[in-house]
Scaffold this motif. Structure first.
Motif, PDB file in Angstrom:
ATOM      1  N   LEU A  31     -15.250   9.686 -32.048  1.00 43.87           N
ATOM      2  CA  LEU A  31     -14.797   9.202 -31.169  1.00 43.87           C
ATOM      3  C   LEU A  31     -13.588   9.797 -29.950  1.00 43.87           C
ATOM      4  O   LEU A  31     -13.900   9.084 -28.892  1.00 43.87           O
ATOM      5  CB  LEU A  31     -13.663   8.292 -32.120  1.00 43.87           C
ATOM      6  N   SER A  32     -12.733  10.632 -30.395  1.00 46.43           N
ATOM      7  CA  SER A  32     -12.615  11.861 -30.472  1.00 46.43           C
ATOM      8  C   SER A  32     -14.020  12.605 -29.138  1.00 46.43           C
ATOM      9  O   SER A  32     -12.975  12.540 -27.641  1.00 46.43           O
ATOM     10  CB  SER A  32     -11.400  12.732 -30.683  1.00 46.43           C
ATOM     11  N   LYS A  33     -15.385  12.549 -29.106  1.00 46.78           N
ATOM     12  CA  LYS A  33     -15.517  13.629 -28.417  1.00 46.78           C
ATOM     13  C   LYS A  33     -16.343  12.930 -27.414  1.00 46.78           C
ATOM     14  O   LYS A  33     -17.834  13.525 -26.735  1.00 46.78           O
ATOM     15  CB  LYS A  33     -16.776  14.156 -29.468  1.00 46.78           C
ATOM     16  N   THR A  34     -16.156  11.153 -28.352  1.00 44.60           N
ATOM     17  CA  THR A  34     -16.183   9.752 -27.051  1.00 44.60           C
ATOM     18  C   THR A  34     -15.796   9.256 -26.045  1.00 44.60           C
ATOM     19  O   THR A  34     -15.486   8.681 -26.664  1.00 44.60           O
ATOM     20  CB  THR A  34     -17.875   9.230 -27.632  1.00 44.60           C
ATOM     21  N   PRO A  35     -15.610   9.305 -25.189  1.00 40.80           N
ATOM     22  CA  PRO A  35     -15.158   8.559 -23.853  1.00 40.80           C
ATOM     23  C   PRO A  35     -15.430   7.329 -23.881  1.00 40.80           C
ATOM     24  O   PRO A  35     -16.774   7.306 -24.438  1.00 40.80           O
ATOM     25  CB  PRO A  35     -15.463   9.165 -22.116  1.00 40.80           C
ATOM     26  N   HIS A  36     -14.143   6.396 -24.039  1.00 45.11           N
ATOM     27  CA  HIS A  36     -14.679   5.128 -24.544  1.00 45.11           C
ATOM     28  C   HIS A  36     -13.300   4.306 -23.997  1.00 45.11           C
ATOM     29  O   HIS A  36     -12.529   4.719 -23.011  1.00 45.11           O
ATOM     30  CB  HIS A  36     -14.910   4.763 -26.144  1.00 45.11           C
ATOM     31  N   GLU A  37     -13.406   2.444 -24.160  1.00 38.33           N
ATOM     32  CA  GLU A  37     -12.038   1.466 -24.260  1.00 38.33           C
ATOM     33  C   GLU A  37     -10.741   1.697 -25.035  1.00 38.33           C
ATOM     34  O   GLU A  37     -11.736   2.215 -25.965  1.00 38.33           O
ATOM     35  CB  GLU A  37     -12.679   0.246 -23.384  1.00 38.33           C
ATOM     36  N   SER A  38     -10.156   1.817 -24.056  1.00 38.14           N
ATOM     37  CA  SER A  38      -9.387   1.417 -24.549  1.00 38.14           C
ATOM     38  C   SER A  38      -8.812  -0.052 -25.887  1.00 38.14           C
ATOM     39  O   SER A  38      -8.106   0.189 -26.917  1.00 38.14           O
ATOM     40  CB  SER A  38      -7.703   0.976 -23.797  1.00 38.14           C
ATOM     41  N   ARG A  39      -9.758  -0.396 -26.365  1.00 32.04           N
ATOM     42  CA  ARG A  39      -9.503  -1.101 -27.228  1.00 32.04           C
ATOM     43  C   ARG A  39     -10.489  -1.084 -28.278  1.00 32.04           C
ATOM     44  O   ARG A  39     -10.118  -1.152 -29.188  1.00 32.04           O
ATOM     45  CB  ARG A  39     -10.663  -3.095 -26.978  1.00 32.04           C
ATOM     46  N   ILE A  40     -10.612   0.094 -28.247  1.00 36.29           N
ATOM     47  CA  ILE A  40     -10.747   0.970 -29.364  1.00 36.29           C
ATOM     48  C   ILE A  40      -9.978   1.414 -30.162  1.00 36.29           C
ATOM     49  O   ILE A  40      -9.988   2.761 -29.235  1.00 36.29           O
ATOM     50  CB  ILE A  40     -11.709   1.391 -29.391  1.00 36.29           C
ATOM     51  N   GLN A  41      -9.006   0.952 -30.927  1.00 38.11           N
ATOM     52  CA  GLN A  41      -8.119   1.828 -31.879  1.00 38.11           C
ATOM     53  C   GLN A  41      -8.452   2.347 -32.999  1.00 38.11           C
ATOM     54  O   GLN A  41      -8.489   0.932 -33.470  1.00 38.11           O
ATOM     55  CB  GLN A  41      -6.881   1.244 -31.389  1.00 38.11           C
TER      56      GLN A  41
END
Length: 637
Positions: A31-41
């Protein structure tokens, strides 16, 4: 009574059960190395098995599934992350913007059963790690930019039941994939060539369509369009025993010599006879014209065989219709060089370049059931249709026992399907919002013109929407042909665009055309091909639905932004128009035919959303002149 201490210890162990630190670290690293939407926490202070998209085994001791579809993941899949989940059985990352190739260390996921990576931007050759996953049962790589050959090593996946590779750039011949467990298969819209292997010909034609150089059952046979000249008869040079005997050779030579001598003798005798009997006073008589042929009886008599042959030769000719005339005939067409443009449910289209440089499109129809008089009457009706800028007119037709051909103008810009679903790599020019709005308007106006003339289109789909020289507009083609085909052709035509009632009745109507137009507009908005499997849910609970039902399910969850093509999100200030056009499309795909608007009303609704047009070819004004979207009809979901 004191509680059992062993039971308390067991409950305490379950309460604090957690996957190994290596799996937790692998997920956080991904997750830290892959940009993603903010809803994934993913909060490191909470249990791993409670994270969004993460599923653990019943004991909570290992990660068994990761489902992050449509989560806005961007970029390459980092190596040494997901591959460190040894118990992973389901991985669903579809409908994101993942790019690059699949890490080679994916081969470590030896327990993986379901891999869903469709509708991303992944590229490169077929991932070599995939054939090394022995438990894989479901694989979906469709809607990406993979290229190269499909490997024969897929036969190593002996448990594979579903394989979807459509809408990529795979090339070369199709390998013989012989898996008894394989029940669903699709390689449509790639660049495959050669013949379909016998091990795969049990799948429907739609599984292979869109590969222009692929042929053989269930596709048309591997034969050229234009008939080749018959080969010259071979002269036998050897006997069954391996060669002619010496006596046979001498006999043939003697016989040939005698024939030559006899011919020369006859010729000399004829010349001598003419010289000896010609008189100087003889003058050649003037030629007398032959008597006129007897009239053909139209009442109770029958024409002679010669007259019938003349009638056949006159009838089986290239018949031109419409206002524009071409200066070629059937023989000119048969001598033209041909290039396959596409294969569909009703026939194959060819680009034909004649000797004088004229370029036309020839559609070779298959499975025509209408007799010749009915076919000619119907096609001539289509040809007499008043020309319209958004309708590609029919120019000529040919009917014989073995061939049924239609001739259209050639438009070099290609089809909407090729532009919309072509390569999505870095070198592709995306189809912007204004162009998509103009194409939707053009398709609506073209259909309204057909309906005003009493013609049901019956075959609306993106491959039949041809772009005009200006990319903002388009014309619909291949219309009005369903009456000349049997019902079985209607049942397999326009997969993904068919209205529900057409599937049941095998009859197309004005209202079923509206449904197909609505699906086409949804295709423009979502960037998804309707004949491509669309999945809902995740993992083992995933199910395939059609495009309208998928859009309804997403809108129902109030994720409307997830519906639209990611390429449209780069254009600011168009969200209101996109939602307005989405409402128009959903009104068109109502399951109840009577609830759908007519074609003229659809055009008015589109005009209210994207602004009124200033001309007749579907062009809409540029940004700034748009009106507010009209409120959706009562039947709109």
């Amino acid at each position: 009574m004191d509680p059992n201490p062993l039971l308390l210890l067991a409950l305490l162990a379950l309460a604090v059960a957690e996957p190994p630190p290596s799996e937790r670290a692998a997920l956080l690293s991904f997750l830290s190395k892959t940009p993603h939407e903010s809803r994934i926490q993913w909060n490191s202070s909470t249990p791993t098995c409670s994270w969004v998209g993460v599923t653990c085994d019943p004991n909570g001791t290992t990660v068994t599934a990761l489902r992050l579809p449509g989560a806005g993941l961007v970029g390459t899949i980092p190596p040494s992350t997901l591959s460190n989940l040894p118990s992973l059985r389901i991985l669903s990352l579809h409908s994101n913007r993942l790019s690059g190739s699949l890490p080679s260390d994916f081969s470590n996921l030896t327990l993986l059963r379901s891999l869903y990576l469709h509708n991303n931007l992944l590229s490169g050759p077929f991932p070599p790690a995939i054939p090394l996953l022995p438990h894989l049962t479901r694989l979906d790589l469709s809607g990406n930019n993979f290229s190269g050959e499909i490997p024969f090593s897929l036969n190593n996946l002996t448990r594979l039941s579903r394989l979807f590779l459509q809408h990529n750039h795979f090339s070369g011949s199709l390998p013989s994939i012989d898996l008894v467990s394989l029940t669903s298969f699709d390689v449509s819209y790639n660049a495959l060539n050669g013949s379909v292997p016998r091990s795969l010909d049990r799948f429907p034609e739609s599984s292979f369509t869109g590969n222009l150089d692929l042929c053989g059952s269930p596709l048309p046979p591997c034969t050229p369009f234009f008939p080749a000249p018959a080969p010259a008869p071979e002269v036998p040079t050897k006997s069954s025993s391996g060669g002619l005997s010496t006596k046979a050779i001498i006999g043939i030579s003697v016989a040939g010599g005698l024939i030559v001598i006899i011919l020369l003798t006859v010729l000399l005798v004829c010349c001598f006879f003419r010289c000896c009997h010609r008189r100087p006073r003889d003058k050649p008589k003037p030629d007398v014209p032959p008597p006129p042929p007897p009239p053909v009886v139209s009442g109770g008599g029958e024409p002679s065989r010669a007259a019938a042959e003349v009638d056949d030769a006159e009838t089986n000719r290239l018949v031109f219709v419409g206002k524009r005339g071409y200066g070629f005939d059937l023989e000119d067409l048969l001598r033209a060089s041909a290039e396959v443009l596409g294969k569909g449910s009703v026939g194959t289209s060819y680009k034909a370049v004649l000797e004088d440089g004229t370029t036309v499109v020839v559609k070779r129809l298959k499975d025509v059931s209408a007799p010749k008089p009915d076919f000619e009457a119907h096609v001539e009706t289509i040809g007499r249709l008043d020309e319209h800028p958004n309708v590609l007119p029919l120019r000529a037709f040919y009917y014989s026992k073995d061939e049924k051909l239609l001739v259209y103008d050639y438009l070099p810009s290609g089809s909407l399907s090729a532009l919309l679903h072509g390569s999505r790599g870095s070198g592709r020019t995306p189809l912007d919002w204004e162009s998509r709005a103009r194409i939707a308007m053009a398709a609506g106006k073209g259909l309204a013109h057909l309906h005003s003339a009493g013609i049901v289109n019956g075959n609306i789909k993106a491959s039949n929407v041809i772009l005009l020289p200006e990319p903002e507009s388009a014309a619909i083609s291949d219309f009005g042909l369903t009456p000349v085909f049997p019902p079985s052709t209607v049942s397999r035509a326009s997969a993904g665009y068919r209205a529900p009632e057409v599937t049941a009745t095998l009859k197309v109507t004005f209202k079923s055309d509206i449904y197909s137009l609505g699906v086409l507009i949804l295709e423009l908005l979502t960037g998804r091909a309707p004949n491509q499997a669309v999945t809902v849910g995740g993992g083992e609970d995933e199910g395939v639905v059609d495009l309208p039902r998928w859009v309804q399910s997403v809108v129902r969850e109030e994720w409307t932004a997830e519906v639209f093509d990611a390429e449209l999100m780069r254009y600011p200030g168009v969200e209101e128009e996109m939602v307005g056009l989405l409402q128009v499309a959903m009104a068109c795909v109502s399951t109840m035919p009577d609830s759908r608007p007519d074609a003229a009303e659809v055009v008015r609704m589109i005009e209210n959303v994207v602004g009124r047009t200033g001309d007749e070819d579907g062009n809409v004004p540029s940004r700034g002149g748009s009106g507010a979207p009209s409120p959706p009809p009562a039947s709109t979901p």
